[in-house]
Motif scaffolding. Structure first.
Motif, PDB file in Angstrom:
ATOM      1  N   ASP A  49      10.354  -8.267  -3.580  1.00 30.56           N
ATOM      2  CA  ASP A  49      11.597  -9.033  -3.455  1.00 30.56           C
ATOM      3  C   ASP A  49      12.771  -8.059  -3.275  1.00 30.56           C
ATOM      4  O   ASP A  49      13.380  -7.601  -4.235  1.00 30.56           O
ATOM      5  N   LEU A  50      13.083  -7.751  -2.025  1.00 26.73           N
ATOM      6  CA  LEU A  50      14.132  -6.761  -1.749  1.00 26.73           C
ATOM      7  C   LEU A  50      15.501  -7.230  -2.231  1.00 26.73           C
ATOM      8  O   LEU A  50      16.379  -6.411  -2.516  1.00 26.73           O
ATOM      9  N   GLU A  51      15.667  -8.560  -2.350  1.00 29.99           N
ATOM     10  CA  GLU A  51      16.950  -9.084  -2.798  1.00 29.99           C
ATOM     11  C   GLU A  51      17.264  -8.676  -4.235  1.00 29.99           C
ATOM     12  O   GLU A  51      18.431  -8.645  -4.646  1.00 29.99           O
ATOM     13  N   LEU A  52      16.222  -8.355  -5.006  1.00 27.58           N
ATOM     14  CA  LEU A  52      16.455  -7.917  -6.379  1.00 27.58           C
ATOM     15  C   LEU A  52      17.208  -6.599  -6.421  1.00 27.58           C
ATOM     16  O   LEU A  52      17.791  -6.234  -7.441  1.00 27.58           O
ATOM     17  N   GLY A  53      17.193  -5.892  -5.290  1.00 26.93           N
ATOM     18  CA  GLY A  53      17.913  -4.619  -5.220  1.00 26.93           C
ATOM     19  C   GLY A  53      19.397  -4.768  -5.490  1.00 26.93           C
ATOM     20  O   GLY A  53      20.067  -3.805  -5.880  1.00 26.93           O
ATOM     21  N   SER A  54      19.915  -5.967  -5.327  1.00 28.65           N
ATOM     22  CA  SER A  54      21.346  -6.190  -5.570  1.00 28.65           C
ATOM     23  C   SER A  54      21.695  -6.118  -7.053  1.00 28.65           C
ATOM     24  O   SER A  54      22.878  -6.028  -7.407  1.00 28.65           O
ATOM     25  N   GLU A  85       4.923  -6.410  -9.437  1.00 30.46           N
ATOM     26  CA  GLU A  85       5.077  -7.642  -8.644  1.00 30.46           C
ATOM     27  C   GLU A  85       5.355  -8.819  -9.575  1.00 30.46           C
ATOM     28  O   GLU A  85       4.587  -9.781  -9.650  1.00 30.46           O
ATOM     29  N   ILE A  86       6.447  -8.764 -10.268  1.00 25.43           N
ATOM     30  CA  ILE A  86       6.790  -9.712 -11.310  1.00 25.43           C
ATOM     31  C   ILE A  86       6.846 -11.147 -10.792  1.00 25.43           C
ATOM     32  O   ILE A  86       7.391 -11.435  -9.720  1.00 25.43           O
ATOM     33  N   PHE A  87       6.239 -12.053 -11.542  1.00 23.37           N
ATOM     34  CA  PHE A  87       6.181 -13.493 -11.251  1.00 23.37           C
ATOM     35  C   PHE A  87       5.634 -13.786  -9.851  1.00 23.37           C
ATOM     36  O   PHE A  87       6.113 -14.689  -9.152  1.00 23.37           O
ATOM     37  N   LYS A  88       4.635 -13.027  -9.442  1.00 25.47           N
ATOM     38  CA  LYS A  88       4.083 -13.207  -8.097  1.00 25.47           C
ATOM     39  C   LYS A  88       3.310 -14.515  -7.935  1.00 25.47           C
ATOM     40  O   LYS A  88       2.983 -14.907  -6.826  1.00 25.47           O
ATOM     41  N   GLY A  89       3.019 -15.185  -9.064  1.00 22.40           N
ATOM     42  CA  GLY A  89       2.221 -16.400  -8.995  1.00 22.40           C
ATOM     43  C   GLY A  89       3.010 -17.656  -8.712  1.00 22.40           C
ATOM     44  O   GLY A  89       2.447 -18.748  -8.714  1.00 22.40           O
ATOM     45  N   THR A  90       4.304 -17.534  -8.456  1.00 23.16           N
ATOM     46  CA  THR A  90       5.110 -18.732  -8.195  1.00 23.16           C
ATOM     47  C   THR A  90       5.869 -18.572  -6.884  1.00 23.16           C
ATOM     48  O   THR A  90       5.769 -17.543  -6.198  1.00 23.16           O
ATOM     49  N   ASN A  91       6.672 -19.596  -6.531  1.00 23.23           N
ATOM     50  CA  ASN A  91       7.377 -19.556  -5.245  1.00 23.23           C
ATOM     51  C   ASN A  91       8.492 -18.515  -5.255  1.00 23.23           C
ATOM     52  O   ASN A  91       8.926 -18.040  -6.305  1.00 23.23           O
ATOM     53  N   SER A 122      17.398  -5.243 -19.976  1.00 27.55           N
ATOM     54  CA  SER A 122      18.298  -4.089 -19.857  1.00 27.55           C
ATOM     55  C   SER A 122      19.262  -3.978 -21.037  1.00 27.55           C
ATOM     56  O   SER A 122      19.867  -2.931 -21.252  1.00 27.55           O
ATOM     57  N   LYS A 123      19.389  -5.064 -21.807  1.00 25.87           N
ATOM     58  CA  LYS A 123      20.281  -5.053 -22.963  1.00 25.87           C
ATOM     59  C   LYS A 123      19.560  -4.649 -24.253  1.00 25.87           C
ATOM     60  O   LYS A 123      20.195  -4.537 -25.302  1.00 25.87           O
ATOM     61  N   GLU A 124      18.248  -4.443 -24.149  1.00 22.65           N
ATOM     62  CA  GLU A 124      17.452  -4.165 -25.336  1.00 22.65           C
ATOM     63  C   GLU A 124      17.111  -2.679 -25.438  1.00 22.65           C
ATOM     64  O   GLU A 124      17.457  -1.877 -24.572  1.00 22.65           O
ATOM     65  N   LYS A 125      16.385  -2.348 -26.500  1.00 29.47           N
ATOM     66  CA  LYS A 125      15.991  -0.961 -26.764  1.00 29.47           C
ATOM     67  C   LYS A 125      14.711  -0.658 -25.991  1.00 29.47           C
ATOM     68  O   LYS A 125      13.634  -0.472 -26.547  1.00 29.47           O
ATOM     69  N   VAL A 126      14.843  -0.592 -24.668  1.00 29.53           N
ATOM     70  CA  VAL A 126      13.667  -0.459 -23.813  1.00 29.53           C
ATOM     71  C   VAL A 126      13.947   0.489 -22.643  1.00 29.53           C
ATOM     72  O   VAL A 126      15.098   0.746 -22.281  1.00 29.53           O
ATOM     73  N   LEU A 127      12.854   0.963 -22.052  1.00 30.13           N
ATOM     74  CA  LEU A 127      12.845   1.593 -20.735  1.00 30.13           C
ATOM     75  C   LEU A 127      11.722   0.940 -19.963  1.00 30.13           C
ATOM     76  O   LEU A 127      10.728   0.496 -20.562  1.00 30.13           O
ATOM     77  N   GLY A 128      11.846   0.864 -18.635  1.00 34.50           N
ATOM     78  CA  GLY A 128      10.767   0.226 -17.900  1.00 34.50           C
ATOM     79  C   GLY A 128      10.845   0.434 -16.404  1.00 34.50           C
ATOM     80  O   GLY A 128      11.883   0.816 -15.849  1.00 34.50           O
ATOM     81  N   LEU A 129       9.699   0.169 -15.757  1.00 30.37           N
ATOM     82  CA  LEU A 129       9.592   0.216 -14.308  1.00 30.37           C
ATOM     83  C   LEU A 129       9.150  -1.156 -13.819  1.00 30.37           C
ATOM     84  O   LEU A 129       8.219  -1.752 -14.387  1.00 30.37           O
ATOM     85  N   VAL A 130       9.813  -1.640 -12.780  1.00 29.97           N
ATOM     86  CA  VAL A 130       9.476  -2.943 -12.208  1.00 29.97           C
ATOM     87  C   VAL A 130       9.261  -2.763 -10.714  1.00 29.97           C
ATOM     88  O   VAL A 130      10.164  -2.292 -10.009  1.00 29.97           O
ATOM     89  N   SER A 131       8.065  -3.090 -10.235  1.00 34.85           N
ATOM     90  CA  SER A 131       7.817  -3.045  -8.787  1.00 34.85           C
ATOM     91  C   SER A 131       7.936  -4.454  -8.227  1.00 34.85           C
ATOM     92  O   SER A 131       7.594  -5.437  -8.902  1.00 34.85           O
ATOM     93  N   THR A 132       8.394  -4.546  -7.003  1.00 39.27           N
ATOM     94  CA  THR A 132       8.581  -5.872  -6.408  1.00 39.27           C
ATOM     95  C   THR A 132       8.647  -5.793  -4.891  1.00 39.27           C
ATOM     96  O   THR A 132       9.056  -4.765  -4.323  1.00 39.27           O
ATOM     97  N   MET A 190       0.802  -1.225   0.000  1.00 46.92           N
ATOM     98  CA  MET A 190       0.000   0.000   0.000  1.00 46.92           C
ATOM     99  C   MET A 190       0.835   1.276   0.000  1.00 46.92           C
ATOM    100  O   MET A 190       0.313   2.368   0.232  1.00 46.92           O
ATOM    101  N   SER A 191       2.106   1.170  -0.301  1.00 47.31           N
ATOM    102  CA  SER A 191       2.974   2.347  -0.217  1.00 47.31           C
ATOM    103  C   SER A 191       2.908   3.220  -1.469  1.00 47.31           C
ATOM    104  O   SER A 191       3.367   4.360  -1.448  1.00 47.31           O
ATOM    105  N   GLY A 192       2.361   2.693  -2.566  1.00 46.81           N
ATOM    106  CA  GLY A 192       2.188   3.518  -3.759  1.00 46.81           C
ATOM    107  C   GLY A 192       2.933   3.041  -4.991  1.00 46.81           C
ATOM    108  O   GLY A 192       2.993   3.768  -5.996  1.00 46.81           O
ATOM    109  N   LYS A 193       3.489   1.835  -4.949  1.00 53.02           N
ATOM    110  CA  LYS A 193       4.287   1.347  -6.072  1.00 53.02           C
ATOM    111  C   LYS A 193       3.435   1.216  -7.343  1.00 53.02           C
ATOM    112  O   LYS A 193       3.797   1.731  -8.405  1.00 53.02           O
TER     113      LYS A 193
END
Length: 603
Positions: free
Chosen positions: A546-551, A512-518, A534-544, A434-437
């Protein structure tokens, strides 16, 4: 925005006063009509008894019936104007409600346009309850709704077109009088695809029989002979009586010939009489207005043919024919039809009209639809003078915004500064529940869409590049199609990957990418996908969550971490919905469970 509310209130009061005045006059004319009818009957009866002259009786009858018809014409025009004023009052009431945040009660929300398979419309709330469509839609014709839907779903305009549309939308936004009159003239009930398709099909469906010279000759000569023989039979009797019967018989036979197809064609024009009149009024407004912006001028030129003849001239002609056809419901029409072959005359006129104008009608209706679509978007320009006109960046992929808020949240929108594309390609958004992501993702996506259709955006500054939009946010189980939420998410991700393969610039939103699995598979899958994108001709936002993805930021310079956070006050949780750099360091799931009354034992 308060000033704009005052404009709506002022206009509503002005038209309320006009409506009351027109209503009084219409009632007065109605009384005069009734008095004229009664008085005319009495006067004619009096003349016939006192003067004992058919001539004077006929003259008196013609005088009062002429006055009666004149008053009827004035009354009809007053009623139409009164109805138009009433519709404009309603339009201003909608404007007031929109500014007061009551627009979610508007009846038409575009629910029929919801497409779960579309690459972004469902996730960005373009259609349905509390949608952008419900917020600003002022289209009435089928072509208008279709064009507005297409504009929102497929914003495929070039940089040059967007700039021209921006000027057009600004111009329409400032011209509230013309916009409201245009919308008021276009209020149609049940202007649906089937109706429009039937009318357009009729326009190109030629009935060659009624274009032939011998039919035109017979349609003129048979009624002429019929009337002549009828007159002669009264004067001289004898064989002339049988001659009259003969030509009446010929007329009846002719009217039964091709009757079914002829009735269908005539009924089509009759059924759309009110639509044709509305189209005429809308086109006339376009033709009369002196537009300044290049985009509107070019649209206007599409309703003027090479010969210089106006579309309104053609529609007016069709409207007059449709009004004549409306008499077919009259009991006496049968008699006059036999005597003068009126159905044939109507068909000949219609075929002449189709031959000259039929192929252009669809284009004219599309122009009306485009103006309706632009007028809907122009509401944003008029009601939000503090919003900005976005700048389109051609050289590189970028989105940069200052004080960007969600356009559908009104005063409740919390605004954030952010940029992407100046080094980083993907922003990884973490934060507690509920923080606004998700709202931030939608805020970015819907403002980007507005920029692509030439609309102002809810920001102080906004710069972006042209990209195809893909989202994967609201995914749930679909029992009808036997698709689980996780598989549905995979299908959406696959669409994104296929889009990337085209090498077109792409902007994506993944919530919340791939939230339907373990958790293990979710983390591994998300990491692989983000690195690949990230290697393609794209820009994007990903909410999660999974704090470990921060690495990822440590190993991939194209990924940057941002987060939303909560704070606690008086044993209550609060959110400021402000975007901050870095990975979230807080969690609130256990606290929210306690608020919900669920006892949680820690340890």
């Amino acid at each position: 925005m308060k000033d704009k509310k005052t404009v709506y209130i002022t206009r509503k009061n002005k038209f309320n006063t006009l409506y009351d005045k027109q209503k009084r006059i219409a009632n007065l004319i109605s009384i005069f009509r009734f008095a004229t009818f009664i008085g005319g009957c009495i006067f004619s009866f009096f003349i016939s008894r006192k003067m004992n002259s058919y001539i004077f009786t006929l003259i008196s009858f013609l005088l009062w019936i002429t006055l009666f018809l004149f008053l009827a014409k004035i009354h009809e025009k007053l009623i139409k104007n009164k109805n138009l004023v009433e519709r404009i009052i309603h339009i201003n009431e909608k404007g007031i409600n929109r500014i007061e945040g009551k627009w979610r009660s508007f009846g038409e929300d575009g629910e029929d346009y919801i497409d779960e398979d579309h690459s972004f419309s469902g996730d960005l709330d373009l259609f349905g309850l509390s949608s952008l469509f419900q917020y600003i839609n002022c289209t009435n014709t089928f072509m208008g709704k279709t064009k507005f839907k297409s504009t929102l779903e497929n914003p495929s305009y070039s940089e040059d077109e967007i700039m021209k549309r921006q000027e057009a939308i600004k111009e329409l936004g400032s011209n509230i009088g013309w916009r409201q009159r245009f919308e008021g003239e276009g209020v149609l009930k049940e202007d649906k695809q089937g109706h429009v398709d039937r009318l357009l099909k009729w326009c190109v469906d030629k009935k060659d029989l009624y274009s032939k010279n011998y039919i035109k000759t017979l349609t003129t000569s048979i009624p002429l002979f019929t009337i002549v023989f009828i007159i002669l039979s009264f004067l001289m009797g004898g064989l002339y009586y049988y001659g009259a019967l003969f030509f009446i018989f010929i007329s009846i036979v002719a009217l039964f010939n091709d009757k079914k197809k002829r009735n269908y064609a005539l009924q089509t024009v009759f059924l759309y009489k009110k639509y044709i009149e509305s189209y005429y009024n809308m086109i006339s407004l376009i033709e009369k207005e002196k537009f300044r912006s290049e985009y509107l001028v070019s649209l206007k030129e599409r309703i003027v043919e090479n010969e210089g003849e106006k579309a309104s001239t053609a529609i007016k002609e069709l409207m007059n024919i449709s009004q004549s056809i409306s008499d077919r419901g009259n009991f006496f029409y049968v008699i006059f039809n036999i005597l003068f072959l009126l159905d044939y005359k109507h068909m000949i006129k219609l075929e002449m009209w189709k031959k000259k104008w039929g192929k252009h009608l669809e284009e004219w209706l599309k122009v009306i639809g485009e103006f309706e679509s632009l007028s809907s978007i122009a509401i944003l320009s008029f009601e939000n003078p503090d919003w900005t006109t976005p700048t389109i960046q051609k050289e590189k992929l970028i989105i940069r915004g200052k004080k960007v808020g969600h356009p559908l949240l009104g005063d409740r929108a919390v605004k954030n500064d952010f940029s992407i594309g100046e080094g980083e390609k993907i922003l990884l958004i973490t934060g507690s529940n509920m923080s606004g992501k998700s709202t931030f993702l939608r805020t970015t996506g819907i403002n980007l869409l507005l920029a692509y259709i030439g609309a102002p955006v809810c920001a102080e500054e906004f710069t972006c590049s042209l990209m195809d939009i893909y989202t994967c946010m609201r995914i749930s189980d679909n029992l009808e199609r036997n698709i689980s939420s996780f598989y549905g998410e995979l299908l959406r991700i696959n669409k994104l990957i296929e889009g990337v393969k085209t090498k077109k610039p792409i902007f994506f939103l993944l919530d919340e990418i791939f939230k339907g699995t373990n958790s293990v598979d979710r983390h591994t899958g998300a990491k692989i996908l983000i690195n690949k994108l990230s290697k393609e001709k794209v820009l994007g936002l990903v909410s999660t969550h999974d704090l470990e993805l921060g690495s990822l930021e440590e190993h991939n310079s194209k990924v940057k971490n941002y987060h939303f956070k909560e704070y606690y006050e008086n044993n209550q949780i609060h959110f400021d919905y402000k975007l901050r750099k870095g990975v979230s360091t807080t969690r609130n799931a256990l606290y929210l469970m306690k608020i919900a009354g669920i006892e949680v034992e820690e340890g």
